[in-house]
Each structure stands twice: as C-alpha cells, then as structure tokens.
Design a protein around this motif. Structure first.
Motif, PDB file in Angstrom:
ATOM      1  N   ARG A 150      42.187  36.602  27.957  1.00  0.00           N
ATOM      2  CA  ARG A 150      41.390  37.745  28.402  1.00  0.00           C
ATOM      3  C   ARG A 150      39.900  37.402  28.389  1.00  0.00           C
ATOM      4  O   ARG A 150      39.154  37.742  29.306  1.00  0.00           O
ATOM      5  CB  ARG A 150      41.679  38.947  27.502  1.00  0.00           C
ATOM      6  N   SER A 151      39.488  36.681  27.381  1.00  0.00           N
ATOM      7  CA  SER A 151      38.082  36.282  27.269  1.00  0.00           C
ATOM      8  C   SER A 151      37.672  35.331  28.399  1.00  0.00           C
ATOM      9  O   SER A 151      36.584  35.456  28.963  1.00  0.00           O
ATOM     10  CB  SER A 151      37.852  35.616  25.912  1.00  0.00           C
ATOM     11  N   GLN A 175      37.263  37.371  31.566  1.00  0.00           N
ATOM     12  CA  GLN A 175      36.009  38.130  31.529  1.00  0.00           C
ATOM     13  C   GLN A 175      34.820  37.231  31.851  1.00  0.00           C
ATOM     14  O   GLN A 175      33.897  37.633  32.563  1.00  0.00           O
ATOM     15  CB  GLN A 175      35.831  38.762  30.149  1.00  0.00           C
ATOM     16  N   GLU A 176      34.878  36.003  31.376  1.00  0.00           N
ATOM     17  CA  GLU A 176      33.787  35.068  31.623  1.00  0.00           C
ATOM     18  C   GLU A 176      33.744  34.618  33.070  1.00  0.00           C
ATOM     19  O   GLU A 176      32.678  34.647  33.711  1.00  0.00           O
ATOM     20  CB  GLU A 176      33.924  33.842  30.712  1.00  0.00           C
ATOM     21  N   SER A 223      34.847  36.057  35.661  1.00  0.00           N
ATOM     22  CA  SER A 223      34.680  37.157  36.618  1.00  0.00           C
ATOM     23  C   SER A 223      33.367  37.915  36.409  1.00  0.00           C
ATOM     24  O   SER A 223      33.132  38.941  37.048  1.00  0.00           O
ATOM     25  CB  SER A 223      35.858  38.121  36.517  1.00  0.00           C
ATOM     26  N   SER A 224      32.527  37.399  35.521  1.00  0.00           N
ATOM     27  CA  SER A 224      31.278  38.099  35.209  1.00  0.00           C
ATOM     28  C   SER A 224      30.255  37.989  36.339  1.00  0.00           C
ATOM     29  O   SER A 224      29.311  38.768  36.405  1.00  0.00           O
ATOM     30  CB  SER A 224      30.678  37.536  33.912  1.00  0.00           C
ATOM     31  N   LYS A 276      33.047  30.383  36.990  1.00  0.00           N
ATOM     32  CA  LYS A 276      32.169  31.496  37.313  1.00  0.00           C
ATOM     33  C   LYS A 276      31.588  31.281  38.711  1.00  0.00           C
ATOM     34  O   LYS A 276      31.188  30.177  39.066  1.00  0.00           O
ATOM     35  CB  LYS A 276      31.037  31.587  36.286  1.00  0.00           C
ATOM     36  N   ASP A 289      37.978  42.178  40.721  1.00  0.00           N
ATOM     37  CA  ASP A 289      38.831  42.064  39.537  1.00  0.00           C
ATOM     38  C   ASP A 289      40.117  41.306  39.846  1.00  0.00           C
ATOM     39  O   ASP A 289      40.912  41.727  40.702  1.00  0.00           O
ATOM     40  CB  ASP A 289      39.182  43.452  39.002  1.00  0.00           C
TER      41      ASP A 289
END
Length: 379
Positions: free
Chosen positions: A44-45, A48-49, A51-52, A300, A306
């Motif tokens: 999950r982390s 999140q990274e 897709s930031s 990234k 999402d």
C-alpha cells in the motif's frame, strides 16, 4: 442443499503450497500464498508513493487518443515472441471446452503462448513496464510471413452491414456453441480452443483493438475461417458493430484486457458485452489484482489516476479489486458465479528472487430471463 457451483471441491489455482520456508527455491511457483499484514502495508505504501505524482491531463489525453498506435507498435515489435503458455486455460475455464475429458492433460495448450502472462507475470526484468518471463517454452505459433490482410475497422463495419442485410446470415450463424475472445492478441487463447474443443457446432470469434494483432491471427497456419472469425474492433466505440447479433454468444472471454481500458469506459463496455450473451451465457475474466508486482514496480510519474498507469511503451494498465469487478458485472445485470483472488509467489531460482503476483479471476452469468433495465441497455 447441494453446494453452489462457485465453491467446487478443487482448490483454485493449483495445489503447491509453501508450508516450509526452507523449500522456497525448490520450485518456480507457489500457489494460494497468504500475505502478512506487514506485506500488505508495504505494498500500500509503494502504491501511495508511485501514484503521488499524476501525469498532466494533456499527456493523459495523448495516451488515450493514440492507444491503438501503441498496441499496434507492440505487436509489430514483438509479434508472438513475447508470450507465455496459458497452461491453466481449460482447468480454470472448462466452459471453453465443455466436452473435454477432465483427465486430458492439455498438452496441446502448452504449445501456445500468452501475451499478458509473459508481459506481466514474469520472473525476469521489466521492459517498458512489461514484466517479462524467463521461460524455456519455445514459441510454437507458426506465423506465416505473408502479406498481411487488410482488416480495418471501417472495412469491417461495411462488411457487417452487408451481412446483416441478409436475414440471419452472419459468421457462425449456423453454430450451436459460440465463443468470443475480446483482446485476442496473437491468438494465444483462440488457437488452443480450436485445437482442444472438437465440438462440430463450435464457432470462435476473436477481436482486438490492434490491426497488427488481428493480422497475426489471420495469417497463422492454424486459422480456419470455417470455425473462426477474427476482426478489428474498438470496444470503446459504442457505434462499432459486432459481427453477431445480441443474445447469440455462450461465452465471452476477457483475459488481461479490461485493465487496458480507461476506467471511466469500463462499465459501458461490460454492458455491451453482456447484451451479446444468450440467457445463461457467461463472461470469463482474468486480470490484474491490486498490489500485483507490476503495480508496485511502477515509478513516480507513470500514474494516470488511482491504480491506473502507463507503461514505457505507451500501453496502459489498471489494477482491480474484487468489489470493483463485481460492481461492473452486476450493474450490467449479470450474476456472480466466481470472483476469486489468485495470489502466487513466483521464484527465480537462478537469481534467488521472489516475486508476488496478484490476479483476479471471475465468472459472471446472464440470468435465464431479464428485463431490459437489468441487461444494462439503459447505459
């Protein structure tokens, strides 16, 4: 009461379980792997990274407008040499060959390869976002190096219009069992079906967004126009016709295809495909699950929205949850037969590497009788 068909005695996705960590590198893959809370949190982390930072809107629109070109380029470069065997095809989807002997070992299937399973189910390096598989399986798809047939969507539209002018006259109209594969690639599901399913009433349709992919199918030595019809089709264009009428298909196959489509367009596509099914007909799907290795490897700047990413070659991919897929199919009026997560640990024994794959497999059926609202016709 008898057990429902969605819970068969056979464990899905294989029987090789890792019970002793010391045996990790004794096999290439382990089935039905459970994730720890720490592993889930780490995945999950990473998402999140990566897709930031989203791509600018103008770049996203460019990838949508040029989607066909990117897939054409993919097939022109790789043809059928980038693919892996779909050895699980008839085990997981017996609907593709209902009369097949369960004891049949499926050796014929091993002669064929699979675009997306090699692109994204692999143990080796990732090239342009496609995770390639290091495999010893030789490519057996004998592509004829002849002049490719012209199969543009415009010509197909004209052809279907002419066919529909004659009552009941369309490819496969006399068949008793009809299968459509959407996103057929180089034919790595179609040809095993034709070889394994010997039902004389069988007819298989296959389509792809890419003209180059359809050319590969039509120019294959195994292509038999009396049992198969390959055509170019843009699923996202609701004015693009299918060669068969509504309610004529027994099975629609979507294997690593829906994930390549803009998420906002997925519901309309599932609605269209559900209308092609006969009452009792089924959609079979296998696609990427949330936190699959391929998703975690994105950097990234490759995220479009999402859980939706663009690869280095311009092709795109979405990573589903079970609930998202269930919503898509039930909104189209279909009933759930199966919706399972396949978590697999793949091992590269030579490089001492471990890689966790997550796929989702679904079967959704069209009820025997539906009203218009339930079939998704209003969408």
């Amino acid at each position: 009461m008898a057990a429902p068909r969605e819970a068969p005695e056979r464990r899905p996705f294989g029987r090789r379980f890792l019970t002793d960590p010391a045996r990790l590198f004794q096999h290439n893959a382990w089935d039905n792997v459970e994730w720890s809370e720490e592993q889930e949190a780490s995945a999950r982390s990473k998402v999140q990274e990566n897709s930031s930072q989203l791509l600018p809107q103008d770049k996203q629109e460019e990838y949508e407008v040029n989607a066909k070109r990117y897939w054409d380029d993919f097939y022109k470069i790789h043809e059928n040499g980038f693919f892996k065997d779909r050895h699980w095809l008839f085990t997981e989807f017996p609907e593709l060959a209902p009369n097949r002997n369960p004891s049949q070992n499926g050796d014929s299937v091993h002669e064929f390869s699979n675009k997306e399973e090699s692109n994204n189910e692999g143990l080796g390096s990732c090239e342009n976002g496609h995770c390639s598989l290091e495999t010893r399986a030789e490519n057996r798809l004998n592509i004829i190096k002849s002049t490719p047939k012209i199969c543009t969507e415009e010509l197909a539209t004209q052809k279907y219009s002419e066919l529909n002018q004659r009552d009941g006259d369309y490819p496969g109209s006399s068949a008793s069992y009809r299968i459509l594969e959407v996103g057929c690639g180089a034919g790595n599901t179609v040809f095993p079906i034709l070889q394994t399913n010997n039902d004389p009433g069988l007819f298989v349709y296959c389509c792809d967004f890419s003209t180059a992919a359809v050319d590969l199918v039509q120019n294959n030595a195994e292509y038999d126009s009396s049992r198969c019809f390959a055509f170019v089709h843009d699923l996202c264009n609701d004015q693009s016709p299918f060669p068969m009428p509504d309610e004529t298909l027994d099975v629609v196959i979507l294997i690593f295809v829906l994930s390549a489509i803009l998420p906002e367009k997925m519901q309309c596509i599932v609605n269209r495909l559900s209308r092609l099914l006969k009452p009792g007909g089924m959609i079979l799907l296998r696609d990427y699950g949330r936190y699959d290795l391929a998703q975690l490897r994105f950097k990234k700047g490759q995220c479009l929205s999402d859980n939706f990413y663009v690869r280095g070659d311009g092709t795109r991919v979405y990573f589903f949850t079970q609930d998202e897929l269930n919503d898509l199919f039930t909104t189209a009026g279909l009933e759930k037969i199966q919706n399972l997560v396949d978590r697999r640990l793949q091992v590269n024994r030579g490089k001492q590497m471990t890689m966790y794959r997550v796929w989702i497999q679904c079967k959704y059926r069209k009820p025997a009788s539906l009203n218009c609202e339930e079939t998704g016709r209003a969408f």
